[in-house]
Design a protein around this motif. Structure first.
Motif, short mmCIF file in Angstrom:
data_model
loop_
_atom_site.label_atom_id
_atom_site.label_comp_id
_atom_site.label_asym_id
_atom_site.label_seq_id
_atom_site.Cartn_x
_atom_site.Cartn_y
_atom_site.Cartn_z
N SER A 1 0.69 -1.18 0.07
CA SER A 1 0.05 -0.03 0.22
C SER A 1 0.92 1.14 0.05
N ILE A 2 1.91 1.12 0.67
CA ILE A 2 2.79 2.38 0.84
C ILE A 2 3.36 2.64 -0.59
N LEU A 3 3.95 1.51 -1.23
CA LEU A 3 4.43 1.51 -2.68
C LEU A 3 3.48 1.90 -3.55
N ILE A 4 2.12 1.85 -3.54
CA ILE A 4 1.13 2.12 -4.45
C ILE A 4 0.91 3.68 -4.14
N ASP A 5 0.71 4.17 -2.84
CA ASP A 5 0.68 5.63 -2.63
C ASP A 5 1.69 6.33 -3.10
N GLU A 6 3.11 5.60 -3.46
CA GLU A 6 4.18 6.40 -3.87
C GLU A 6 4.18 6.06 -5.44
N LYS A 7 3.27 5.75 -6.08
CA LYS A 7 3.07 5.42 -7.77
C LYS A 7 4.26 4.49 -8.12
N LYS A 8 4.46 3.55 -7.31
CA LYS A 8 5.64 2.57 -7.70
C LYS A 8 4.78 1.30 -8.11
N LEU A 9 3.73 0.94 -7.87
CA LEU A 9 3.05 0.04 -8.45
C LEU A 9 1.61 0.11 -8.17
N ASP A 10 0.66 -0.89 -8.73
CA ASP A 10 -0.83 -0.77 -8.50
C ASP A 10 -1.20 -2.16 -8.21
N TRP A 11 -2.30 -2.41 -7.54
CA TRP A 11 -2.84 -3.56 -7.21
C TRP A 11 -3.15 -4.40 -8.47
N ASN A 12 -3.53 -3.77 -9.46
CA ASN A 12 -3.88 -4.59 -10.70
C ASN A 12 -2.76 -4.80 -11.62
N ASP A 13 -1.64 -4.51 -11.50
CA ASP A 13 -0.28 -4.79 -12.14
C ASP A 13 0.08 -6.31 -12.37
N LYS A 14 0.44 -6.62 -13.42
CA LYS A 14 0.64 -7.89 -13.36
C LYS A 14 1.77 -8.60 -12.66
N VAL A 15 1.81 -9.77 -12.12
CA VAL A 15 3.13 -9.91 -11.34
C VAL A 15 4.35 -10.17 -12.44
N VAL A 16 4.09 -10.78 -13.71
CA VAL A 16 5.08 -10.75 -14.59
C VAL A 16 5.88 -9.35 -14.86
N LYS A 17 5.34 -8.25 -14.52
CA LYS A 17 5.83 -7.06 -15.02
C LYS A 17 7.14 -6.90 -14.06
N TYR A 18 7.05 -7.30 -12.81
CA TYR A 18 8.14 -7.24 -11.86
C TYR A 18 8.98 -8.66 -11.60
N ILE A 19 8.25 -9.71 -12.04
CA ILE A 19 8.99 -10.92 -11.76
C ILE A 19 8.79 -11.64 -13.19
N PRO A 20 9.38 -11.51 -14.08
CA PRO A 20 9.14 -12.14 -15.53
C PRO A 20 9.30 -13.68 -15.52
N GLU A 21 9.92 -14.03 -14.48
CA GLU A 21 9.97 -15.59 -14.71
C GLU A 21 8.79 -16.26 -13.78
N PHE A 22 7.75 -15.57 -13.33
CA PHE A 22 6.67 -16.12 -12.53
C PHE A 22 5.86 -16.82 -13.67
N GLY B 1 6.27 -10.62 -1.32
CA GLY B 1 7.64 -10.20 -0.55
C GLY B 1 8.81 -9.98 -1.62
N GLU B 2 8.63 -11.02 -2.65
CA GLU B 2 9.77 -10.69 -3.80
C GLU B 2 9.50 -9.47 -4.53
N VAL B 3 8.25 -9.48 -4.83
CA VAL B 3 7.89 -8.01 -5.61
C VAL B 3 8.52 -6.73 -4.83
N ILE B 4 8.32 -6.95 -3.60
CA ILE B 4 8.65 -5.59 -2.69
C ILE B 4 10.24 -5.50 -2.90
N HIS B 5 10.81 -6.77 -2.68
CA HIS B 5 12.37 -6.41 -2.84
C HIS B 5 12.56 -5.93 -4.21
N ARG B 6 12.26 -6.35 -5.19
CA ARG B 6 12.47 -6.03 -6.75
C ARG B 6 12.21 -4.68 -7.27
N ILE B 7 11.33 -4.07 -6.30
CA ILE B 7 10.75 -2.77 -6.51
C ILE B 7 11.62 -1.83 -5.78
N THR B 8 12.17 -2.18 -4.53
CA THR B 8 12.74 -1.06 -3.65
C THR B 8 14.25 -1.74 -3.35
#
Length: 512
Positions: free
Chosen positions: A89-110, A182-189
């Motif tokens: 939620s913090i990262l969404i408020d900071e415009k760094k992702l959205d709830w509806n973003d696809k996971v593969v956007k951040y973890i291509p091997e997902f 948790g890995e999404v958070i790691h890859r963004i931050t």
């Protein structure tokens, strides 16, 4: 005038003690500990933005006998999931992702079992237990402790877990996808999950004693030991320390610190600090986390008359006696916890325990909750104890019948050609196990989860059972040989085996 002041004092006292007097609360917790054999419990009640109760009972460990207090640290287990959704939620408020973003956007091997699901899977889907996977699917990669899987293994192995329902149609509780979150958070931050949680949530809230995971605790002098009943006697067991679980259940905290978390939640993301009032995450994010996402079957049972039940984002949601309830539980071997929020009453209840009896925290939470809702007092400790005993009797009936047949087979000295059943067997997501023979006895050993080892006994036909060397698992299992003994499938023996022992999701093929 004095009489009026006395009446006012009584009213204030009742409010401060959450409509359950201190002596009554003490008696309730003491009875709960005795009835369910729980050595230590910590309880906090927050009301109208204030901590009105925060105290510990009993002992941290039956070995050291050190007292539990409001600063005693417990593993809060799956109550950590709400911290993961708060971090996102913090990262969404900071415009760094959205709830509806696809996971593969951040973890291509997902990759999930189905390509459509893979491509459509969103951040929100990671958090809502509607993936199509079965209850606890794949948890044997993280449970019991000391398995050697890491987050990359989890991400890779998800593709081998077969769904049991259509995508986004059914609630089945899941841990692995929170690890992915948790890995999404790691890859963004660029920060590991625990570091981000401590820096962006715990430090602002003043949760000074808490940490995102066991190894990051600065002070372990006041920490509970986990306890499990084994053969009717309570024993201290090894602490779960695997960091793979962090984003799904790794946090250590105490009722003082968790009270700050609860007050912030009830205040729609706002908290007080030395710089005045601050906003951890926006009210919009708060609303999203407390909005139903996945429907859970609800049962209208007195006294709460619940009409709906759902999962939000890191929180369970239900109506209780006309109020919206936000809650979650957590469980690790030897410790279970519960956090309950009633926003309309500005009420928060936190119960942390160092034994794995869920009935214990339910009895305490619901008694306190009932006092606020003017529900007539009831002996919930005895009520829940009777239920536990009934369920245990049914469970024992099933397991005893199995082991009685095994004993009868041994007494009859039934001969088994063990060579037909031994070898190395491979499962795509769990890896290899070895069924070996030594001096006429068979043994099971997992290569990647070393605690899963034990003796194998003949049950009937091509059905064997394994008794794990570690008695506190309470998870002995059936082994079924199929296809001329080239395939092994498994099921837990006891009906109430913890769902994280997901033997039903395994399919081993003989490789040697």
């Amino acid at each position: 005038m004095k009489q009026q002041l006395s009446i006012l004092f009584v009213l204030i006292s009742c409010t401060l003690w959450a409509q359950i007097p201190e002596k009554q609360l003490d008696d309730l917790v003491e009875k709960t500990m005795k009835t369910f054999d729980v050595p230590g419990i910590a309880v906090a009640i927050v009301k109208d933005g204030k901590v009105v109760v925060a105290k510990g009972y009993g002992v941290r460990s039956i070995i050291t006998k050190e007292k539990t207090d409001a600063y005693t640290l417990f593993g809060i287990a799956s109550n950590s999931k709400a911290f993961t959704t708060a971090a996102l939620s913090i990262l969404i408020d900071e415009k760094k992702l959205d709830w509806n973003d696809k996971v593969v956007k951040y973890i291509p091997e997902f990759k999930m079992y189905n390509d459509y699901v893979t491509n459509e899977f969103t951040i929100k889907d990671l958090l809502t237990h509607r993936s199509g996977l079965g209850l606890g699917a794949g948890d044997l990669m993280i449970w019991p402790d000391k398995a050697d899987f890491n987050a990359n293994d989890i991400i890779h192995n998800l593709q081998y877990l077969k769904p049991v329902s259509a995508f986004r149609t059914k609630y089945d509780y899941d841990n692995l996808l929170y690890i992915v979150a948790g890995e999404v958070i790691h890859r963004i931050t660029g920060q590991e999950w625990a570091e981000f949680i401590e820096q962006r949530i715990m430090q602002p809230l003043g949760m000074d004693k808490s940490a995102g995971t066991w190894v990051r605790l600065k002070d372990t002098s006041d920490v509970i030991a986990p306890h499990v009943p084994i053969d009717g006697k309570l024993k201290v067991i090894s602490r779960y320390k695997n960091r793979i679980l962090d984003a799904a259940g790794g946090i250590y905290s105490n009722v003082n610190d968790m009270s700050k978390w609860a007050i912030m939640q009830l205040n729609k993301g706002k908290y007080e600090s030395g710089t005045g009032q601050n906003q951890l995450f926006s009210e919009e994010r708060q609303t999203e986390m407390w909005t139903p996402q996945t429907i859970i079957p609800a049962y209208t049972v007195a006294p709460y008359n619940t009409h709906f039940s759902a999962y939000g984002l890191g929180w369970g949601l239900a109506d209780v006696k006309g109020y919206k309830q936000i809650s979650h539980t957590g469980g690790l071997e030897g410790t279970v916890t519960q956090v309950t929020l009633i926003p309309e009453l500005q009420l928060g209840i936190i119960v942390l325990t160092n034994q794995q009896s869920g009935a214990a925290f339910r009895a305490i939470t619901n008694t306190i909750k009932n006092s606020y809702m003017d529900i007539p007092a009831e002996d919930l400790v005895t009520l829940y104890s009777n239920g536990v005993n009934t369920n245990a009797a049914e469970d024992n009936k099933v397991t005893n019948a199995v082991w009685e047949i095994v004993a009868s087979n041994q007494k009859a000295k039934i001969k088994i050609d063990t060579q037909k059943y031994t070898g190395t067997f491979h499962d795509n997501w769990f890896g290899d196990i070895v069924i070996s023979e030594k001096k006429g006895k068979m043994y099971f050993a997992s290569k990647r989860s070393p605690q899963l080892k034990g003796e194998v006994f003949f049950y009937k036909e091509n059905n064997f059972v394994v008794k794990w060397d570690n008695p506190y698992f309470h998870a002995d299992a059936h082994i079924f040989y199929e296809n001329d003994n080239t395939t092994i499938k498994m099921l837990p023996i006891a009906p109430d085996t913890d769902f994280s022992y997901d033997f039903q999701d395994l399919e081993f093929i003989k490789v040697n």
